[in-house]
Design a protein around this motif. Structure first.
Motif, PDB file in Angstrom:
ATOM      1  N   ALA A  48     -16.688 -10.509  -2.114  1.00  0.00           N
ATOM      2  CA  ALA A  48     -15.726 -11.607  -2.221  1.00  0.00           C
ATOM      3  C   ALA A  48     -14.297 -11.067  -2.317  1.00  0.00           C
ATOM      4  N   GLU A  49     -14.113 -10.003  -3.096  1.00  0.00           N
ATOM      5  CA  GLU A  49     -12.782  -9.405  -3.211  1.00  0.00           C
ATOM      6  C   GLU A  49     -12.305  -8.868  -1.865  1.00  0.00           C
ATOM      7  N   LEU A  50     -13.188  -8.181  -1.153  1.00  0.00           N
ATOM      8  CA  LEU A  50     -12.816  -7.650   0.164  1.00  0.00           C
ATOM      9  C   LEU A  50     -12.524  -8.765   1.159  1.00  0.00           C
ATOM     10  N   THR A  51     -13.294  -9.833   1.084  1.00  0.00           N
ATOM     11  CA  THR A  51     -13.049 -10.981   1.954  1.00  0.00           C
ATOM     12  C   THR A  51     -11.679 -11.576   1.680  1.00  0.00           C
ATOM     13  N   ASP A  52     -11.319 -11.671   0.398  1.00  0.00           N
ATOM     14  CA  ASP A  52      -9.993 -12.172   0.045  1.00  0.00           C
ATOM     15  C   ASP A  52      -8.901 -11.273   0.611  1.00  0.00           C
ATOM     16  N   VAL A  53      -9.085  -9.967   0.492  1.00  0.00           N
ATOM     17  CA  VAL A  53      -8.081  -9.027   1.007  1.00  0.00           C
ATOM     18  C   VAL A  53      -7.954  -9.171   2.519  1.00  0.00           C
ATOM     19  N   VAL A  54      -9.080  -9.260   3.198  1.00  0.00           N
ATOM     20  CA  VAL A  54      -9.037  -9.419   4.661  1.00  0.00           C
ATOM     21  C   VAL A  54      -8.307 -10.711   5.021  1.00  0.00           C
ATOM     22  N   GLY A  55      -8.608 -11.783   4.291  1.00  0.00           N
ATOM     23  CA  GLY A  55      -7.920 -13.055   4.538  1.00  0.00           C
ATOM     24  C   GLY A  55      -6.427 -12.951   4.290  1.00  0.00           C
ATOM     25  N   GLU A  56      -6.056 -12.249   3.229  1.00  0.00           N
ATOM     26  CA  GLU A  56      -4.639 -12.072   2.935  1.00  0.00           C
ATOM     27  C   GLU A  56      -3.953 -11.219   3.994  1.00  0.00           C
ATOM     28  N   LEU A  57      -4.694 -10.306   4.587  1.00  0.00           N
ATOM     29  CA  LEU A  57      -4.112  -9.439   5.616  1.00  0.00           C
ATOM     30  C   LEU A  57      -4.006 -10.124   6.970  1.00  0.00           C
ATOM     31  N   LEU A  58      -4.938 -10.992   7.284  1.00  0.00           N
ATOM     32  CA  LEU A  58      -4.952 -11.596   8.618  1.00  0.00           C
ATOM     33  C   LEU A  58      -3.714 -12.442   8.897  1.00  0.00           C
ATOM     34  N   ALA A  67       6.051  -6.226   6.040  1.00  0.00           N
ATOM     35  CA  ALA A  67       6.325  -6.089   4.603  1.00  0.00           C
ATOM     36  C   ALA A  67       5.207  -6.718   3.778  1.00  0.00           C
ATOM     37  N   LYS A  68       4.745  -7.882   4.190  1.00  0.00           N
ATOM     38  CA  LYS A  68       3.661  -8.563   3.469  1.00  0.00           C
ATOM     39  C   LYS A  68       2.359  -7.771   3.601  1.00  0.00           C
ATOM     40  N   VAL A  69       2.099  -7.220   4.791  1.00  0.00           N
ATOM     41  CA  VAL A  69       0.906  -6.400   4.997  1.00  0.00           C
ATOM     42  C   VAL A  69       0.936  -5.205   4.051  1.00  0.00           C
ATOM     43  N   ALA A  70       2.089  -4.528   3.978  1.00  0.00           N
ATOM     44  CA  ALA A  70       2.227  -3.365   3.089  1.00  0.00           C
ATOM     45  C   ALA A  70       2.038  -3.774   1.633  1.00  0.00           C
ATOM     46  N   GLU A  71       2.561  -4.924   1.258  1.00  0.00           N
ATOM     47  CA  GLU A  71       2.439  -5.420  -0.125  1.00  0.00           C
ATOM     48  C   GLU A  71       0.976  -5.701  -0.474  1.00  0.00           C
ATOM     49  N   LEU A  73      -1.732  -4.509   0.988  1.00  0.00           N
ATOM     50  CA  LEU A  73      -2.480  -3.252   0.957  1.00  0.00           C
ATOM     51  C   LEU A  73      -2.193  -2.456  -0.312  1.00  0.00           C
ATOM     52  N   ALA A  74      -0.953  -2.437  -0.751  1.00  0.00           N
ATOM     53  CA  ALA A  74      -0.613  -1.725  -1.976  1.00  0.00           C
ATOM     54  C   ALA A  74      -1.312  -2.364  -3.179  1.00  0.00           C
ATOM     55  N   ALA A  75      -1.320  -3.684  -3.243  1.00  0.00           N
ATOM     56  CA  ALA A  75      -1.985  -4.381  -4.356  1.00  0.00           C
ATOM     57  C   ALA A  75      -3.485  -4.090  -4.332  1.00  0.00           C
ATOM     58  N   TYR A  76      -4.064  -4.059  -3.125  1.00  0.00           N
ATOM     59  CA  TYR A  76      -5.489  -3.762  -3.005  1.00  0.00           C
ATOM     60  C   TYR A  76      -5.787  -2.343  -3.460  1.00  0.00           C
ATOM     61  N   ARG A  77      -4.982  -1.400  -3.033  1.00  0.00           N
ATOM     62  CA  ARG A  77      -5.215   0.005  -3.410  1.00  0.00           C
ATOM     63  C   ARG A  77      -5.087   0.204  -4.907  1.00  0.00           C
ATOM     64  N   LYS A  78      -4.206  -0.535  -5.564  1.00  0.00           N
ATOM     65  CA  LYS A  78      -4.086  -0.452  -7.030  1.00  0.00           C
ATOM     66  C   LYS A  78      -5.339  -0.962  -7.718  1.00  0.00           C
TER      67      LYS A  78
END
Length: 80
Positions: A48-58, A67-71, A73-78
Motif C-alpha cells: 500500500a505504501e509503495l502504491t501510494d508513492v507510485v501514485g504520487e509520482l505519476l 521538483a515535485k518528483v524529487a520531493e 522521492l526524497a520523502a520516500y527514501r527517508k
C-alpha cells in the motif's frame, strides 16, 4: 486372564495421549499461522505504501514537475 478394567484404562490413557498430541500440534500450527498472518499484513502495508508513492509520482511525472518528483522521492527514501 485379562482384566477388562485395566484394558479399558489403557485404551483411555492412549486416547488421552493422542488428544494431547493433537492439541499440541494444533496449537503449534495456530502459532505458525498467526505469524504468517502478521507477515502478510506487513507485506500488504508495504505494498500500500509503495502504491501510494507510485501514485504520487505519476501525477508530477505526467505534469513534468521535476521538483515535485524529487520531493516525493526524497520523502520516500527517508521513510525506508
Amino acid at each position: 486372564m485379562s482384566n477388562p478394567l485395566r484394558e479399558r484404562a489403557a485404551r483411555v490413557k492412549a486416547s488421552a495421549r493422542r488428544l494431547i498430541t493433537e492439541r499440541n500440534d494444533l496449537e503449534n500450527r495456530v502459532r505458525v499461522l498467526e505469524a504468517e498472518v502478521q507477515e502478510n499484513r506487513a507485506l500488504n502495508r508495504r505494498i500500500a505504501e509503495l502504491t501510494d508513492v507510485v501514485g504520487e509520482l505519476l501525477l508530477p511525472v505526467a505534469d513534468q514537475d521535476e521538483a515535485k518528483v524529487a520531493e516525493v522521492l526524497a520523502a520516500y527514501r527517508k521513510s525506508i
